[in-house]
Design a protein around this motif. Structure first.
Motif, PDB file in Angstrom:
ATOM      1  N   LEU A   1       2.496  11.659  -9.844  1.00 30.35           N
ATOM      2  CA  LEU A   1       1.885  12.989  -9.787  1.00 30.35           C
ATOM      3  C   LEU A   1       2.959  14.064  -9.860  1.00 30.35           C
ATOM      4  O   LEU A   1       2.812  15.056 -10.592  1.00 30.35           O
ATOM      5  N   ASN A   2       4.051  13.877  -9.108  1.00 32.31           N
ATOM      6  CA  ASN A   2       5.152  14.839  -9.143  1.00 32.31           C
ATOM      7  C   ASN A   2       5.724  14.954 -10.553  1.00 32.31           C
ATOM      8  O   ASN A   2       6.048  16.045 -11.024  1.00 32.31           O
TER       9      ASN A   2
ATOM     10  N   PHE B   1       3.302  27.030 -10.345  1.00 31.31           N
ATOM     11  CA  PHE B   1       4.238  26.155  -9.636  1.00 31.31           C
ATOM     12  C   PHE B   1       3.829  25.900  -8.185  1.00 31.31           C
ATOM     13  O   PHE B   1       4.550  25.250  -7.432  1.00 31.31           O
ATOM     14  N   GLN B   2       2.672  26.425  -7.789  1.00 26.57           N
ATOM     15  CA  GLN B   2       2.302  26.393  -6.371  1.00 26.57           C
ATOM     16  C   GLN B   2       2.064  24.978  -5.837  1.00 26.57           C
ATOM     17  O   GLN B   2       2.263  24.717  -4.652  1.00 26.57           O
ATOM     18  N   ASP B   3       1.630  24.061  -6.679  1.00 22.75           N
ATOM     19  CA  ASP B   3       1.304  22.709  -6.208  1.00 22.75           C
ATOM     20  C   ASP B   3       2.519  21.782  -6.127  1.00 22.75           C
ATOM     21  O   ASP B   3       2.396  20.639  -5.678  1.00 22.75           O
ATOM     22  N   LEU B   4       3.657  22.250  -6.552  1.00 25.19           N
ATOM     23  CA  LEU B   4       4.864  21.416  -6.527  1.00 25.19           C
ATOM     24  C   LEU B   4       5.372  21.233  -5.098  1.00 25.19           C
ATOM     25  O   LEU B   4       5.152  22.085  -4.231  1.00 25.19           O
TER      26      LEU B   4
ATOM     27  N   LYS C   1       0.832  -1.201   0.000  1.00 26.15           N
ATOM     28  CA  LYS C   1       0.000   0.000   0.000  1.00 26.15           C
ATOM     29  C   LYS C   1       0.872   1.258   0.000  1.00 26.15           C
ATOM     30  O   LYS C   1       0.612   2.202  -0.757  1.00 26.15           O
ATOM     31  N   LYS C   2       1.905   1.228   0.842  1.00 24.07           N
ATOM     32  CA  LYS C   2       2.806   2.374   0.916  1.00 24.07           C
ATOM     33  C   LYS C   2       3.528   2.583  -0.406  1.00 24.07           C
ATOM     34  O   LYS C   2       3.696   3.722  -0.867  1.00 24.07           O
ATOM     35  N   GLN C   3       3.940   1.464  -1.043  1.00 22.57           N
ATOM     36  CA  GLN C   3       4.639   1.556  -2.319  1.00 22.57           C
ATOM     37  C   GLN C   3       3.735   2.136  -3.388  1.00 22.57           C
ATOM     38  O   GLN C   3       4.150   2.973  -4.202  1.00 22.57           O
ATOM     39  N   LYS C   4       2.470   1.694  -3.395  1.00 23.47           N
ATOM     40  CA  LYS C   4       1.508   2.221  -4.368  1.00 23.47           C
ATOM     41  C   LYS C   4       1.294   3.716  -4.160  1.00 23.47           C
ATOM     42  O   LYS C   4       1.200   4.476  -5.125  1.00 23.47           O
ATOM     43  N   GLU C   5       1.208   4.122  -2.891  1.00 18.81           N
ATOM     44  CA  GLU C   5       1.028   5.544  -2.599  1.00 18.81           C
ATOM     45  C   GLU C   5       2.242   6.351  -3.059  1.00 18.81           C
ATOM     46  O   GLU C   5       2.100   7.439  -3.618  1.00 18.81           O
ATOM     47  N   GLU C   6       3.431   5.777  -2.802  1.00 18.60           N
ATOM     48  CA  GLU C   6       4.648   6.464  -3.215  1.00 18.60           C
ATOM     49  C   GLU C   6       4.744   6.541  -4.735  1.00 18.60           C
ATOM     50  O   GLU C   6       5.163   7.563  -5.289  1.00 18.60           O
ATOM     51  N   ASP C   7       4.353   5.435  -5.406  1.00 18.82           N
ATOM     52  CA  ASP C   7       4.382   5.431  -6.872  1.00 18.82           C
ATOM     53  C   ASP C   7       3.402   6.454  -7.435  1.00 18.82           C
ATOM     54  O   ASP C   7       3.715   7.157  -8.405  1.00 18.82           O
ATOM     55  N   ALA C   8       2.206   6.502  -6.826  1.00 14.86           N
ATOM     56  CA  ALA C   8       1.204   7.466  -7.282  1.00 14.86           C
ATOM     57  C   ALA C   8       1.691   8.897  -7.066  1.00 14.86           C
ATOM     58  O   ALA C   8       1.515   9.769  -7.925  1.00 14.86           O
TER      59      ALA C   8
ATOM     60  N   THR D   1       4.189  14.374 -13.367  1.00 12.33           N
ATOM     61  CA  THR D   1       3.247  15.115 -14.202  1.00 12.33           C
ATOM     62  C   THR D   1       3.326  16.611 -13.925  1.00 12.33           C
ATOM     63  O   THR D   1       3.323  17.434 -14.861  1.00 12.33           O
ATOM     64  N   GLN D   2       3.411  16.957 -12.629  1.00 15.37           N
ATOM     65  CA  GLN D   2       3.493  18.373 -12.270  1.00 15.37           C
ATOM     66  C   GLN D   2       4.791  19.001 -12.782  1.00 15.37           C
ATOM     67  O   GLN D   2       4.795  20.153 -13.227  1.00 15.37           O
ATOM     68  N   VAL D   3       5.881  18.232 -12.705  1.00 16.19           N
ATOM     69  CA  VAL D   3       7.161  18.750 -13.199  1.00 16.19           C
ATOM     70  C   VAL D   3       7.100  18.939 -14.716  1.00 16.19           C
ATOM     71  O   VAL D   3       7.616  19.927 -15.258  1.00 16.19           O
ATOM     72  N   LYS D   4       6.461  17.983 -15.399  1.00 13.26           N
ATOM     73  CA  LYS D   4       6.295  18.135 -16.851  1.00 13.26           C
ATOM     74  C   LYS D   4       5.553  19.428 -17.182  1.00 13.26           C
ATOM     75  O   LYS D   4       5.935  20.171 -18.091  1.00 13.26           O
ATOM     76  N   ASN D   5       4.483  19.674 -16.444  1.00 12.88           N
ATOM     77  CA  ASN D   5       3.705  20.896 -16.672  1.00 12.88           C
ATOM     78  C   ASN D   5       4.536  22.143 -16.386  1.00 12.88           C
ATOM     79  O   ASN D   5       4.448  23.147 -17.106  1.00 12.88           O
ATOM     80  N   ALA D   6       5.337  22.063 -15.326  1.00 17.95           N
ATOM     81  CA  ALA D   6       6.194  23.206 -14.981  1.00 17.95           C
ATOM     82  C   ALA D   6       7.242  23.445 -16.066  1.00 17.95           C
ATOM     83  O   ALA D   6       7.532  24.596 -16.427  1.00 17.95           O
TER      84      ALA D   6
END
Length: 203
Positions: free
Chosen positions: A88-89, A143-146, A77-84, A91-96
């Motif tokens: 997400l990070n 960049f606020q959500d990073l 569960k922890k690994q899945k959360e970390e992977d998710a 994707t956010q970095v790509k957008n940035a």
């Protein structure tokens, strides 16, 4: 006549031997019963103890397996959360990075205008500079959500773009040595950008 006065004493040895044999047989039977009974009860006790020990071991093993299964479930569960979170990070970095590249397009347009002679002198460059810086700085709201550490790296790249804008306008205003400084900042920007992409697995 003297022989007639003698009393007859019967021989009791066979009877005594018989009684003795019966006693010995009884003793033997008793010994067998005692030994057999003791052996039976002793073995029964051993079996009970052994069964209790086996049950204890089985319970411990079951408890250990249950704990291992729970630990694995929690780890998964922890690994899945970390992977998710990592995805997400990413994707956010790509957008940035896309936002930064919009700034790069703006800088290229500025360089083209300077090379074409459309931007020169302090008065012209001052107004254009404020407009260009305003456009780049407005992008920082994306960049606020990073995560703080990642956001810091993106802001650092944006600050390099701002330094390049100032260097280009200073050069257009007559301080031509600033063009070289802007060129160095250009190399610094793309070196840091390449490192950022590599860290997040972005092509």
């Amino acid at each position: 006549m003297a022989n007639r006065n003698l009393s007859y004493v019967p021989n009791s040895a066979p009877a005594q031997n018989k009684n003795k044999n019966i006693i010995l047989a009884a003793i033997a039977v008793a010994v067998v019963l005692i030994v057999g009974g003791g052996t039976y009860f002793g073995y029964s006790y051993y079996l009970q103890q052994n069964q209790a020990e086996q049950a204890k071991i089985a319970a411990a093993e079951a408890s250990q397996k249950a704990k291992e299964a729970q630990d694995k479930a929690e780890a998964d569960k922890k690994q899945k959360e970390e992977d998710a979170k990592k995805e997400l990070n990413k994707t956010q970095v790509k957008n940035a990075i896309d936002t930064l590249m919009n700034g790069e397009a703006l800088l290229k347009s500025l360089a083209d205008d300077i090379n074409a002679g459309h931007v020169k002198g302090y008065s012209t460059s001052h107004w254009s500079r404020e407009r260009t810086l305003s456009e780049i700085n407005n992008e920082s709201t994306k960049f606020q959500d990073l995560e703080p550490a990642v956001k810091q790296r993106i802001i650092e790249l944006q600050n390099i773009q701002i330094q390049r804008v100032n260097a280009m306008y200073d050069g257009a205003a007559g301080n031509t040595y600033r063009f070289d400084e802007g060129g160095k900042k250009y190399d610094e920007f793309y070196d840091k950008l390449a490192t950022l992409k590599k860290d997040f697995g972005i092509n």
